[in-house]
Design an enzyme around this catalytic site. Structure first.
Site, PDB file in Angstrom:
ATOM      1  N   LYS A 206       0.868  -1.187   0.000  1.00 25.76           N
ATOM      2  CA  LYS A 206       0.000   0.000   0.000  1.00 25.76           C
ATOM      3  C   LYS A 206       0.892   1.220   0.000  1.00 25.76           C
ATOM      4  O   LYS A 206       1.991   1.161   0.538  1.00 25.76           O
ATOM      5  CB  LYS A 206      -0.903   0.012   1.228  1.00 25.76           C
ATOM      6  CG  LYS A 206      -1.849  -1.182   1.344  1.00 25.76           C
ATOM      7  CD  LYS A 206      -3.097  -1.030   0.509  1.00 25.76           C
ATOM      8  CE  LYS A 206      -3.910  -2.322   0.478  1.00 25.76           C
ATOM      9  NZ  LYS A 206      -5.123  -2.260  -0.298  1.00 25.76           N
TER      10      LYS A 206
ATOM     11  N   LYS B 133       1.906  -9.176  -2.013  1.00 28.34           N
ATOM     12  CA  LYS B 133       1.282  -9.099  -3.336  1.00 28.34           C
ATOM     13  C   LYS B 133       1.046  -7.668  -3.787  1.00 28.34           C
ATOM     14  O   LYS B 133       0.984  -6.751  -2.982  1.00 28.34           O
ATOM     15  CB  LYS B 133      -0.017  -9.892  -3.361  1.00 28.34           C
ATOM     16  CG  LYS B 133      -1.205  -9.259  -2.694  1.00 28.34           C
ATOM     17  CD  LYS B 133      -2.449 -10.106  -3.017  1.00 28.34           C
ATOM     18  CE  LYS B 133      -3.754  -9.374  -2.877  1.00 28.34           C
ATOM     19  NZ  LYS B 133      -3.911  -8.099  -3.543  1.00 28.34           N
TER      20      LYS B 133
ATOM     21  N   ASP C  79      -1.443  -4.844  -5.509  1.00 32.63           N
ATOM     22  CA  ASP C  79      -2.874  -4.595  -5.376  1.00 32.63           C
ATOM     23  C   ASP C  79      -3.560  -4.871  -6.717  1.00 32.63           C
ATOM     24  O   ASP C  79      -2.906  -4.970  -7.760  1.00 32.63           O
ATOM     25  CB  ASP C  79      -3.129  -3.170  -4.867  1.00 32.63           C
ATOM     26  CG  ASP C  79      -4.120  -3.192  -3.718  1.00 32.63           C
ATOM     27  OD1 ASP C  79      -5.081  -3.985  -3.804  1.00 32.63           O
ATOM     28  OD2 ASP C  79      -3.939  -2.452  -2.742  1.00 32.63           O
ATOM     29  N   GLU C  80      -4.883  -4.974  -6.665  1.00 34.42           N
ATOM     30  CA  GLU C  80      -5.607  -5.424  -7.864  1.00 34.42           C
ATOM     31  C   GLU C  80      -5.521  -4.435  -9.032  1.00 34.42           C
ATOM     32  O   GLU C  80      -5.608  -4.833 -10.192  1.00 34.42           O
ATOM     33  CB  GLU C  80      -7.066  -5.750  -7.536  1.00 34.42           C
ATOM     34  CG  GLU C  80      -7.961  -4.596  -7.110  1.00 34.42           C
ATOM     35  CD  GLU C  80      -7.750  -4.174  -5.654  1.00 34.42           C
ATOM     36  OE1 GLU C  80      -7.044  -4.880  -4.913  1.00 34.42           O
ATOM     37  OE2 GLU C  80      -8.288  -3.106  -5.276  1.00 34.42           O
TER      38      GLU C  80
ATOM     39  N   HIS D 192      -7.425 -12.901  -7.346  1.00 37.15           N
ATOM     40  CA  HIS D 192      -8.146 -11.790  -6.713  1.00 37.15           C
ATOM     41  C   HIS D 192      -9.503 -11.712  -7.400  1.00 37.15           C
ATOM     42  O   HIS D 192      -9.612 -11.941  -8.592  1.00 37.15           O
ATOM     43  CB  HIS D 192      -7.344 -10.497  -6.915  1.00 37.15           C
ATOM     44  CG  HIS D 192      -7.783  -9.395  -6.003  1.00 37.15           C
ATOM     45  ND1 HIS D 192      -8.983  -8.741  -6.169  1.00 37.15           N
ATOM     46  CD2 HIS D 192      -7.193  -8.833  -4.914  1.00 37.15           C
ATOM     47  CE1 HIS D 192      -9.106  -7.824  -5.208  1.00 37.15           C
ATOM     48  NE2 HIS D 192      -8.034  -7.864  -4.432  1.00 37.15           N
TER      49      HIS D 192
ATOM     50  N   LYS E  52     -13.352  -5.406   6.153  1.00 37.11           N
ATOM     51  CA  LYS E  52     -14.044  -4.238   5.592  1.00 37.11           C
ATOM     52  C   LYS E  52     -15.044  -4.610   4.498  1.00 37.11           C
ATOM     53  O   LYS E  52     -15.835  -3.764   4.075  1.00 37.11           O
ATOM     54  CB  LYS E  52     -13.011  -3.249   5.023  1.00 37.11           C
ATOM     55  CG  LYS E  52     -12.334  -3.705   3.723  1.00 37.11           C
ATOM     56  CD  LYS E  52     -11.335  -2.684   3.185  1.00 37.11           C
ATOM     57  CE  LYS E  52     -10.741  -3.147   1.861  1.00 37.11           C
ATOM     58  NZ  LYS E  52      -9.658  -2.310   1.376  1.00 37.11           N
TER      59      LYS E  52
HETATM   60  C1  CAP Z   1      -7.028  -5.598   1.055  1.00 34.29           C
HETATM   61  C2  CAP Z   1      -7.211  -5.492  -0.427  1.00 34.29           C
HETATM   62  C3  CAP Z   1      -8.118  -6.480  -1.186  1.00 34.29           C
HETATM   63  C4  CAP Z   1      -9.442  -6.804  -0.562  1.00 34.29           C
HETATM   64  C5  CAP Z   1     -10.541  -7.214  -1.509  1.00 34.29           C
HETATM   65  C6  CAP Z   1      -7.752  -4.126  -0.663  1.00 34.29           C
HETATM   66  O1  CAP Z   1      -6.420  -4.445   1.590  1.00 34.29           O
HETATM   67  O2  CAP Z   1      -5.981  -5.570  -1.066  1.00 34.29           O
HETATM   68  O3  CAP Z   1      -8.267  -5.975  -2.471  1.00 34.29           O
HETATM   69  O4  CAP Z   1      -9.157  -7.808   0.343  1.00 34.29           O
HETATM   70  O5  CAP Z   1     -11.592  -7.854  -0.883  1.00 34.29           O
HETATM   71  O6  CAP Z   1      -7.210  -3.398  -1.477  1.00 34.29           O
HETATM   72  O7  CAP Z   1      -8.760  -3.810  -0.090  1.00 34.29           O
HETATM   73  P1  CAP Z   1      -6.569  -3.994   3.107  1.00 34.29           P
HETATM   74  P2  CAP Z   1     -11.811  -9.443  -0.927  1.00 34.29           P
HETATM   75  O8  CAP Z   1      -5.929  -5.074   3.952  1.00 34.29           O
HETATM   76  O9  CAP Z   1      -5.818  -2.684   3.205  1.00 34.29           O
HETATM   77  O10 CAP Z   1      -8.018  -3.823   3.388  1.00 34.29           O
HETATM   78  O11 CAP Z   1     -10.580 -10.089  -0.358  1.00 34.29           O
HETATM   79  O12 CAP Z   1     -12.993  -9.614  -0.076  1.00 34.29           O
HETATM   80  O13 CAP Z   1     -12.034  -9.840  -2.327  1.00 34.29           O
HETATM   81 MG    MG Z   2      -6.600  -4.872  -2.963  1.00 31.69          MG
END
Ligand code: CAP
Ligand code: MG
Length: 411
Positions: A153, A179, A181-182, A269, A309
């Site tokens: 992040k 990893k 991020d998406e 993801h 979240k």
């Molecule tokens: C987590 C995360 C993932 C979420 C997506 C984000 O970050 O990388 O994309 O987990 O949800 O960007 O939010 P944080 P899911 O730890 O900062 O929240 O796993 O439910 O698909």
């Molecule tokens: Mg993410």
């Protein structure tokens, strides 16, 4: 409407070779529950809205679906489809059938595909995960405990060099996995190849310094050919993983990547899934989506974090985990819990889901008051404490990084 033959059966036990879909349907006004179900069965298999001169009774008998287990109160029913209706090894063809036109028909106001049973003859034609839970554990040398991961992040904004440094700190602090991020693919300020080169170099350094195997999961998501190119590059650079936004890339591209058999662990993801999974009365469940991801061959999949979240309660998450780990011709997929997690949430998570999970925290590590290294350490402490059955508040008495995390985020 001209009468067409009904596929509804009072009583029916599906054959072991049939694919069975569980639906809930709210018919449109003036349409009966049974007529709506017949329309769904027809449109998702061999028929259309009217009786056809071109459809023989013999074909209808051989390939026709059976609607059974009707429960009008719950709006639910099941449809059994002969396996011959499905192309072996093709997720796109399955989507065009059971997840296709039916969601837009005017005979239904709402339609939900809750679950699918894939017969053995069908699953056998798919590759499924190459590594699965045991294979991933073997690669990382972690026998029993949950794996700990982070997402670099901020999501976007770091340069490749800064990204590699954050990853290094996370590994030093105790993360097994780091990893992308998406939405971090290849950007002007953080190009894919440079990021992979630099981050993998830092992975080696972190492995030497900690004596623990570490892994980097670079996001290869792109147009299909470019995605393959990126995955090959990761392999050439000595990477062990590729991460894919499976819904953004599409199941077809995902299957193509899996077929390359590059020997990379595939981390899936699910960004965007909630656009069609979240409305409990309409769309396709995450459970069905997860089962498709298992067929396609991902090794790890985001399933929800219960205490984080993102939306997704205990029953749903447990159901998805069951769907991707239950006995099958395919290896079990490693469930990934992510989204809004931090050290205080680790204890209830492990208590609820057990050890066969990957716990990821982005904000919950890089938001630690003392930075990434201490943040990662706090997460590892939280896992250790939970495995010893010691509540976080108590474990924090002797672990200061955990104590600081609890102070910031509370229980
Ligand atoms: C987590 C995360 C993932 C979420 C997506 C984000 O970050 O990388 O994309 O987990 O949800 O960007 O939010 P944080 P899911 O730890 O900062 O929240 O796993 O439910 O698909
Ligand atoms: Mg993410």
């Amino acid at each position: 409407m001209i009468a067409v033959k009904s596929f509804i059966r009072q009583k029916y036990s599906p054959k072991a070779t049939e694919l069975v879909a569980s639906f809930r349907v709210k018919p449109a006004r003036n349409i009966s529950f049974k007529n709506a179900l017949d329309s769904i069965a027809r449109e998702s298999s061999i028929g259309t809205w009217t009786k056809l001169c071109t459809l023989t009774d013999a074909t209808a008998k051989r390939l026709g679906p059976k609607v059974f287990a009707l429960n009008q109160e719950k709006h639910s029913a099941k449809i059994a489809y002969p396996i011959e209706l499905f192309e072996k090894g093709s997720i796109p063809q399955f989507l065009s059938s059971v997840c296709g036109n039916i969601f837009g028909m005017s005979d239904v106001e709402k339609l939900r595909l809750d679950d699918v049973f894939f017969p053995r003859a069908y699953t056998k034609a798919f590759r499924g995960p190459k590594f699965g839970i045991n294979g991933v554990r073997r690669k990382l040398g972690i026998k029993k405990r949950p794996l700990v991961g982070t997402i670099v992040k901020p999501k976007l904004g770091l340069t490749s060099k800064e990204h590699a440094k954050v990853a290094y700190n996370a590994w030093l602090g105790g993360c097994d996995l780091v990893k992308d991020d998406e939405n971090l693919t290849s950007l002007k300020f953080n190009a894919f190849k440079k990021r992979v080169e630099l981050t993998l170099r830092m992975r080696e350094k972190a492995e030497q310094e900690t004596g623990e195997p570490k892994a980097y999961m670079p996001n290869v998501t792109a147009e299909a050919l470019e995605m393959l190119e990126r995955a090959r590059f990761v392999k050439e650079q000595g990477g062990r993983y590729a991460m894919v936004d499976i819904l953004a890339a599409g199941f077809s591209a995902l299957q193509t990547l899996r077929k390359q058999d590059l020997g990379l662990i595939l981390h899936a993801h699910r960004a965007g899934h909630a656009a069609f999974t979240r409305n409990n009365e309409h769309g396709i469940s995450m459970l069905v989506t997860a089962k498709l991801a298992r067929l396609a061959g991902v090794d790890q999949l985001h399933v929800g974090a219960i205490f984080g979240k993102m939306e997704g309660g205990k029953e749903e998450v447990k159901g998805i985990i069951k769907g991707i780990t239950e006995k099958s011709t395919l290896k079990p997929v490693f469930p990934v819990c992510s989204g809004g997690l931090h050290p205080a949430r680790v204890y209830p998570l492990i208590e609820t889901l057990g050890n066969d999970i990957i716990i990821q925290a982005g904000g919950g590590i890089h938001g630690h008051p003392l930075g990434t290294i201490k943040g990662a350490r706090a997460m590892r402490q939280a896992v250790e404490g939970a495995l010893e059955g010691i509540e976080p508040m108590e474990y924090a008495l002797t672990h200061k990084e955990l104590a600081m995390a609890l102070k910031k985020w509370g229980l």
